[in-house]
Scaffold this active site. Sequence first.
Site, PDB file in Angstrom:
ATOM      1  CB  SER A   1      -0.856  -0.009   1.276  1.00 14.01           C
ATOM      2  OG  SER A   1      -1.427   1.260   1.498  1.00 14.01           O
TER       3      SER A   1
ATOM      4  CE1 TYR B   1      -4.394  -2.396   4.903  1.00 14.31           C
ATOM      5  CE2 TYR B   1      -3.741  -0.116   4.572  1.00 14.31           C
ATOM      6  CZ  TYR B   1      -4.114  -1.346   4.056  1.00 14.31           C
ATOM      7  OH  TYR B   1      -4.189  -1.510   2.698  1.00 14.31           O
TER       8      TYR B   1
HETATM    9  N1  LIG Z   1      -8.756  -0.438  -1.482  1.00 15.64           N
HETATM   10  C1  LIG Z   1      -7.731   0.340  -1.160  1.00 15.64           C
HETATM   11  O1  LIG Z   1      -7.881   1.593  -1.061  1.00 15.64           O
HETATM   12  C2  LIG Z   1      -6.367  -0.256  -0.948  1.00 15.64           C
HETATM   13  C3  LIG Z   1      -5.265   0.629  -0.874  1.00 15.64           C
HETATM   14  C4  LIG Z   1      -4.002   0.100  -0.680  1.00 15.64           C
HETATM   15  C5  LIG Z   1      -3.828  -1.259  -0.554  1.00 15.64           C
HETATM   16  N2  LIG Z   1      -4.910  -2.107  -0.617  1.00 15.64           N
HETATM   17  C6  LIG Z   1      -4.656  -3.538  -0.455  1.00 15.64           C
HETATM   18  O2  LIG Z   1      -5.165  -4.241  -1.567  1.00 15.64           O
HETATM   19  C7  LIG Z   1      -5.554  -5.561  -1.168  1.00 15.64           C
HETATM   20  C8  LIG Z   1      -6.984  -5.814  -1.612  1.00 15.64           C
HETATM   21  O3  LIG Z   1      -7.808  -4.838  -0.998  1.00 15.64           O
HETATM   22  P1  LIG Z   1      -9.290  -4.509  -1.508  1.00 15.64           P
HETATM   23  O4  LIG Z   1      -9.478  -3.061  -1.332  1.00 15.64           O
HETATM   24  O5  LIG Z   1      -9.522  -5.146  -2.813  1.00 15.64           O
HETATM   25  O6  LIG Z   1     -10.103  -5.243  -0.346  1.00 15.64           O
HETATM   26  P2  LIG Z   1     -11.558  -5.955  -0.355  1.00 15.64           P
HETATM   27  O7  LIG Z   1     -12.368  -5.530  -1.514  1.00 15.64           O
HETATM   28  O8  LIG Z   1     -12.068  -5.790   1.030  1.00 15.64           O
HETATM   29  O9  LIG Z   1     -11.186  -7.494  -0.619  1.00 15.64           O
HETATM   30  C9  LIG Z   1     -10.474  -8.234   0.305  1.00 15.64           C
HETATM   31  C10 LIG Z   1     -10.416  -9.651  -0.171  1.00 15.64           C
HETATM   32  O10 LIG Z   1      -9.694 -10.409   0.801  1.00 15.64           O
HETATM   33  C11 LIG Z   1     -10.528 -11.455   1.300  1.00 15.64           C
HETATM   34  N3  LIG Z   1     -10.210 -11.656   2.713  1.00 15.64           N
HETATM   35  C12 LIG Z   1     -10.387 -10.777   3.734  1.00 15.64           C
HETATM   36  N4  LIG Z   1     -10.055 -11.363   4.895  1.00 15.64           N
HETATM   37  C13 LIG Z   1      -9.653 -12.622   4.603  1.00 15.64           C
HETATM   38  C14 LIG Z   1      -9.223 -13.724   5.375  1.00 15.64           C
HETATM   39  N5  LIG Z   1      -9.154 -13.658   6.719  1.00 15.64           N
HETATM   40  N6  LIG Z   1      -8.913 -14.886   4.754  1.00 15.64           N
HETATM   41  C15 LIG Z   1      -9.019 -14.988   3.401  1.00 15.64           C
HETATM   42  N7  LIG Z   1      -9.414 -13.979   2.609  1.00 15.64           N
HETATM   43  C16 LIG Z   1      -9.752 -12.817   3.212  1.00 15.64           C
HETATM   44  C17 LIG Z   1     -11.961 -10.977   1.061  1.00 15.64           C
HETATM   45  O11 LIG Z   1     -12.906 -12.026   0.943  1.00 15.64           O
HETATM   46  P3  LIG Z   1     -13.697 -12.620   2.240  1.00 15.64           P
HETATM   47  O12 LIG Z   1     -14.197 -11.442   3.007  1.00 15.64           O
HETATM   48  O13 LIG Z   1     -14.774 -13.501   1.672  1.00 15.64           O
HETATM   49  O14 LIG Z   1     -12.681 -13.404   2.984  1.00 15.64           O
HETATM   50  C18 LIG Z   1     -11.803 -10.306  -0.290  1.00 15.64           C
HETATM   51  O15 LIG Z   1     -11.773 -11.261  -1.315  1.00 15.64           O
HETATM   52  C19 LIG Z   1      -5.376  -5.610   0.352  1.00 15.64           C
HETATM   53  O16 LIG Z   1      -4.142  -6.209   0.664  1.00 15.64           O
HETATM   54  C20 LIG Z   1      -5.365  -4.142   0.743  1.00 15.64           C
HETATM   55  O17 LIG Z   1      -4.662  -3.926   1.935  1.00 15.64           O
HETATM   56  C21 LIG Z   1      -6.179  -1.633  -0.807  1.00 15.64           C
END
Ligand SMILES: NC(=O)c1ccc[n+]([C@@H]2O[C@H](COP(=O)([O-])OP(=O)(O)OC[C@H]3O[C@@H](n4cnc5c(N)ncnc54)[C@H](OP(=O)(O)O)[C@@H]3O)[C@@H](O)[C@H]2O)c1
Length: 251
Positions: A140, A153
């Site tokens: 991130s 985080y």
């Molecule tokens: N969105 C942002 O602004 C942003 C910015 C910087 C970095 N990121 C990073 O990008 C990555 C994806 O984020 P996103 O925004 O796409 O998040 P998201 O839409 O909330 O998706 C998270 C995914 O991870 C799964 N997950 C969550 N907890 C889990 C667990 N305990 N075991 C297995 N799977 C799990 C969720 O499915 P289930 O809930 O069904 O498990 C879902 O498929 C993350 O590493 C996040 O830190 C995001």
Amino acid sequence: MRAKFAVVTGASTGIGAAIAERLAAGGAHLVLVARGADALEEEAARLSRRHGVTVRAVPLDLATADAPTRLAKALSDQDIEVELLVNNAGVSARGPVLDGDPARFRSLVDVNVSALTELTTLLLPAMVARGHGAVVNIASTGAYAPAPHLAVYAATKAYVLSFTQALWAETRGTGVRVVAVSPGPTKTPMNARGTRSADAVAATVLRALSGSGPAVVDGRANALVVFLFGRLLPRRLTLAIGRRLMARGGA
Ligand SMILES: NC(=O)c1ccc[n+]([C@@H]2O[C@H](COP(=O)([O-])OP(=O)(O)OC[C@H]3O[C@@H](n4cnc5c(N)ncnc54)[C@H](OP(=O)(O)O)[C@@H]3O)[C@@H](O)[C@H]2O)c1
């Protein structure tokens, strides 16, 4: 003959789903991992129908201690050769540490740090032995400087960045690509106020695979933020700005 697959964790929504979509469109067979079995099965069936690739769904809670070994065993039982591991699953926790739930923080560290480290350690040796493969770890922009009100985080993402950069150096010359990709605020279920699209991040991930450096930031504006907050400005100033922004519910 073993079938070659890409494993994407957190593939049911957001950035992970967008990465899976682009990989499937490029002809990759996939293993999708997340907790919600129904959403995962649906996504697997949709991708398989749409792109004509094999997609397996492995529902797992990566916060549980034995999840990475169970996944590695499931892959080996199905004779799957992992060509690409995308450690994308992640969870966030917003708010001051003082108001935080210690169990939630532990679970966050278990997913963002422990599962990522263990999965990489379990699956990388076979790639190195074969002389090809890749590991992408999703960090991130928060990895580049401490973030008040997102303290745990951002600290886990600093770990992801540091771990991946060191591993990049350790695997130089093995034929295996290791890279950290850092999105900034991206519109997903995790971040309703994100400005960048998950598909744009997925495109950056695919480009990063054919690059050579240890770390990539998604998008020019995010790269500028990382430069300012991570390198240029004094830490006391970035902490003061971060505290104000986040206390007002920003970023
Ligand atoms: N969105 C942002 O602004 C942003 C910015 C910087 C970095 N990121 C990073 O990008 C990555 C994806 O984020 P996103 O925004 O796409 O998040 P998201 O839409 O909330 O998706 C998270 C995914 O991870 C799964 N997950 C969550 N907890 C889990 C667990 N305990 N075991 C297995 N799977 C799990 C969720 O499915 P289930 O809930 O069904 O498990 C879902 O498929 C993350 O590493 C996040 O830190 C995001």
